[in-house]
Design an enzyme around this catalytic site. Structure first.
Site, PDB file in Angstrom:
ATOM      1  N   ASP A   1       0.888  -1.156   0.000  1.00  0.00           N
ATOM      2  CA  ASP A   1       0.000   0.000   0.000  1.00  0.00           C
ATOM      3  C   ASP A   1       0.936   1.219   0.000  1.00  0.00           C
ATOM      4  O   ASP A   1       2.122   1.116   0.342  1.00  0.00           O
ATOM      5  CB  ASP A   1      -0.918   0.002   1.221  1.00  0.00           C
TER       6      ASP A   1
HETATM    7  C1  BGC Z   1      -4.870   3.414   0.263  1.00  0.00           C
HETATM    8  C2  BGC Z   1      -4.968   2.449  -0.910  1.00  0.00           C
HETATM    9  C3  BGC Z   1      -4.757   3.202  -2.189  1.00  0.00           C
HETATM   10  C4  BGC Z   1      -3.401   3.888  -2.132  1.00  0.00           C
HETATM   11  C5  BGC Z   1      -3.077   4.694  -3.380  1.00  0.00           C
HETATM   12  C6  BGC Z   1      -3.598   4.243   0.222  1.00  0.00           C
HETATM   13  O1  BGC Z   1      -3.636   5.240   1.180  1.00  0.00           O
HETATM   14  O2  BGC Z   1      -4.933   2.697   1.461  1.00  0.00           O
HETATM   15  O3  BGC Z   1      -6.217   1.823  -0.916  1.00  0.00           O
HETATM   16  O4  BGC Z   1      -4.860   2.332  -3.284  1.00  0.00           O
HETATM   17  O5  BGC Z   1      -3.387   4.791  -1.042  1.00  0.00           O
HETATM   18  O6  BGC Z   1      -3.889   5.812  -3.461  1.00  0.00           O
END
Ligand code: BGC
Length: 808
Positions: free
Chosen positions: A233
């Site tokens: 993530d």
């Molecule tokens: C979120 C993800 C997301 C990623 C990119 C993170 O903060 O938890 O779900 O895909 O950011 O935006």
């Protein structure tokens, strides 16, 4: 030659530095490439209910603008359709949008379990039930990938709250982990082979997801056969060298912090902590994903915006759940005098805040769509803000009195639900509940339409005749709701989660969101309806519940081993669909179990008067439990009750089946003493949980005087002079660069800053921070007097750079 053989051949031509460089992104959304070998950079971007592609400044919390795309209903809505084909259709449409926008991988779907209705991000997830979550995610993945675009199944795993999401240590026993939290990932990985899986931010039983070899390699690859890529993530990387060994391929986003991590990989190979082959494997997987993009990409493709809008409308309608329809107040009668009340009728709440926020290509609202269908109405705004406004309510009451039916659009305003923080209450704002109560007194035919991402308390429901839940219905939600209200579409959705009568009744109530260090999943497998059923706790609205404008009769049950067969008849006057749920139960089980669990489901469409023999197969996995003594799935032999049901509380047919077992449940004999065998409320003792967990429980809170680490959060250090300064600068920087918008975004950013670990600050600094900034801060906070003085000077210099936004 297979794609992975081609990838391996290409990687063999790379230097160690090139291989390591592929292990992190180029920037916020792009991977790196290797130009001399013709390997381009490719884009991975959000997800999960539409495409959020940012061309200009980037962020991972949905603030900066993105190119217009279709905003489909959120997962909390589409889950209520229980309709695999619908999810696949949405997936194909999203895949087309990615093709047009040159996106290699869309970041979704999300299958975290709705452990508590308070989780701020529940709107992005499907259900409290692992089978339903996994099946729907698999269908969506199939749809997207059919279009030659990859997916990222997220957030792997046990990331079921926003509070301290980047550093919380989820303490979960192995049975719950396997049967509830890993299960949807397992289903989707095995059925649909997503190109990528995204690891979560949190720790699972003491190890960060990114460093977790057991999760990333042993379970995901070796047991489930996953052959794709694992990406962090955004900002979830903890220790790059450990993560290589764990099998974590790609660190995102790219930037100075991750470039420093690439260098750590190279150094670890040079000094023998890693083998070059460990890095080779990671680079092959990244390369394979890039090659997959190249071979599937359709240059110059363009999608049909109107067609996608109508898919979004259909999905919104199919996802609506009709919970109450006394005296058939719905569908609306043509020509009847109508009062439409509530700002959400004109300015709908249709998606949630955070990284999933789409810039919609079009926008419907229910008021206009009703008018287009020939149902014009008088309108009153009803509320503004959270406090009840007597004048607005009086105006609403006035028009309601005059109308045959009063339709109130209410729910949760944006600032209640978001990525980044959890809700504190299940109450709707006073401005909405008071409006409902007053209008209901003025008009006996009052119908409430709810727009929200997760359950609320609906104590007022006894005062109204109709209740329709549309969740967050996407850009065409207004049209979808209008279709259902007017009878253009017969409602067929059912709740994919239980709606409790009180927050205190919820299974994780006493253990959510945990302490400053850990959250204990003390309720184990007793989540959602599994708990309410077993503890015999009534809910306001049950899992699987939902009405239709028609009615269905079930009959002639026959069970032949794993095949359940019965007749289903549409006994009403309109065509409709029934979501049939098959539950299994084992009342004489030797191990603790929920009273029943979902084993299969199907959505059956029937025209008026039509009858059909429905055959549903129960997979063998539905009989299995996770045996922690054997460390494997096992089947308990003997008889099982089979319920053919219209909801978790509405069984229509009951039968029996039996299965061959392996007898291993006796190995869990010690567990028969635990309270889990006799669940009557939501208190689960520390000693029972610790026995189930198999180890002493780690401290829930930071201990006094405990040394700070790179994983200490800004919230942990905010009382120190340095912490206060960083927080102040980071907040300033966030508002400058992100240009903060509404109340929801402000709350999200504040919460995220507090919960941000020092190691992730680099992501905020946009390259302005030295890579060792976190280490500098902690040595200043922890160090001896002399080292504190030296570090303080260095810190001041680094801070000055951060303020100015300089690189290096
Ligand atoms: C979120 C993800 C997301 C990623 C990119 C993170 O903060 O938890 O779900 O895909 O950011 O935006």
């Amino acid at each position: 030659m297979s794609q992975s053989a081609r990838a391996s051949e290409l990687v063999s031509q790379m230097t160690l530095e090139e291989k390591a460089s592929l292990c992190s992104g180029h920037n916020f959304w792009y991977t790196k490439g290797v130009e001399r070998l013709g390997l381009p950079k490719v884009m991975m971007t959000d997800g999960p209910h539409g495409l959020r592609k940012q061309e200009g400044s980037a962020d991972h919390i949905g603030i900066a603008v993105s190119v217009p795309a279709t905003c489909f209903p959120t997962a909390s809505a589409t889950a209520c359709s229980f309709d695999r084909e619908l999810l696949a259709e949405i997936g194909r449409a999203m895949g087309e949008e990615c093709q047009q926008e040159n996106v290699a991988v869309i970041l979704g779907p999300g299958v975290n379990i709705k452990r508590s209705p308070l989780c701020g991000r529940n709107f992005e997830y499907f259900s409290e039930d692992p089978l339903l979550s996994g099946e729907l995610a698999a269908a969506m993945i199939d749809g997207i990938q059919e279009m030659g675009v990859g997916t990222s199944l997220k957030h792997y795993t046990a990331n079921d709250q926003e509070t301290r999401r980047m550093t919380i240590n989820t303490i979960v026993d192995m049975r719950a982990l396997r049967e509830i939290y890993l299960k949807p990932f397992e289903i989707a990985v095995k059925k649909s082979a997503p190109w990528t899986v995204m690891c979560s931010y949190n720790l699972i039983n003491g190890t960060y997801a990114s460093d977790n070899k057991w999760l990333m390699t042993d379970v995901l690859r070796e047991e489930w056969g996953f052959s794709g890529l694992v990406v962090t993530d955004w900002g979830a990387m903890n220790d790059r060298v450990k993560a290589v060994l764990a099998g974590l391929d790609l660190e995102m986003p790219g930037g100075p912090g991750s470039a420093a991590n690439d260098a750590k990989i190279v150094a670890a190979v040079r000094d023998g902590r890693l083998k070059e082959y460990d890095v080779h494997k990671l680079a092959v997987r990244v390369t394979e994903m890039i090659l997959n993009f190249q071979s599937n990409h359709k240059e110059g493709f363009s999608y049909d915006k109107e067609k996608h809008h109508s898919i979004a409308r259909k999905a919104a309608a199919e996802s609506c759940v009709l919970l109450k329809n006394d005296e058939n107040v719905l569908p609306l009668k043509k020509g009847a005098k109508l009062a439409v009340i509530g700002d959400m009728a004109k300015s709908p709440r249709y998606q949630g805040a955070g990284s999933s926020r789409i810039n919609p290509s079009k926008m419907d609202n229910a008021f206009d769509e009703l008018a287009k269908l020939g149902f014009s109405a008088e309108y009153a705004e009803g509320y503004k803000g959270l406090k009840a406004d007597d004048a607005l309510i009086a105006e609403a009451v006035r028009i309601a009195k005059d109308a045959e039916t009063a339709l109130i659009f209410a729910g949760l305003p944006a600032e209640y639900e978001s990525e980044g923080f959890d809700r504190k209450t299940l109450e709707m704002p006073e401005s909405h509940t008071k409006l409902i109560q007053e209008v209901a007194k003025a008009n006996p035919n009052t119908v409430v339409v709810l727009q929200l991402g997760s359950p609320v308390l609906t104590g007022w429901a006894s005062d109204v005749k109709g209740l329709l839940v549309s969740y967050l219905g996407g850009q065409a939600g207004g049209g979808g709701v209008a279709d259902v209200l007017t009878g253009e579409v017969c409602p067929g959705g059912k709740l994919a989660e239980s709606w409790p009568s009180a927050l205190e009744d919820t299974p994780a109530y006493h253990y959510f969101p945990g302490g400053s260090k850990t959250v204990e999943y003390r309720e184990s497998i007793f989540i959602g309806y599994r708990y309410y059923d077993t503890a015999e706790k009534p809910v306001a609205w049950a899992f699987g519940q939902g009405l239709s404008y028609t009615s269905f009769e079930y009959g002639e049950l026959q069970i032949n081993n794993d095949e359940v067969s019965f007749t289903l008849k549409n006994t009403g006057t309109t065509a409709g669909a029934e979501i049939v749920q098959i539950y299994l139960a084992k009342p004489d089980s030797k191990i603790f179990r929920p009273k029943k669990w979902l084993a299969a489901f199907e959505k059956i469409k029937l025209s008026s008067g039509e009858s059909k023999t429905v055959k549903i197969k129960i997979d063998k996995e539905a009989f299995q439990y996770y045996n922690t003594a054997k460390n494997n799935w096992r089947t308990e032999g003997g008889d099982y009750t089979v319920y053919v049901s219209a909801s978790a509380i509405d069984t229509r047919l009951t039968g029996q089946t039996s299965t061959q077992g392996d007898g291993d449940e006796s190995l869990l004999s010690g567990q028969s003493e635990l309270g889990y065998n006799n669940v009557s409320d939501n208190k689960f003792s520390e000693s029972d949980f610790s026995a189930l967990y198999g180890k002493p429980l780690p401290p829930q809170e930071r201990l006094p005087g405990e040394a700070y680490t790179v994983n200490s959060t800004l919230g942990d250090i905010k009382h120190t002079p340095i912490g206060a300064r960083i927080l102040q600068e980071a907040a300033k920087k966030a508002s400058e660069s992100l240009g903060l918008g509404g109340e929801d975004v402000k709350r999200m950013v504040d919460a995220m800053l507090m919960d941000m670990p020092l190691r992730a600050l680099g992501m905020m600094g946009g390259g302005a921070m030295p890579p060792n900034f976190a280490e500098l801060v902690i040595s200043t906070l922890n160090g001896s007097k002399l080292s504190r003085t030296i570090s303080t000077i260095k810190f001041a210099l680094a801070m000055a750079r951060f303020k100015k936004g300089q690189n290096n």
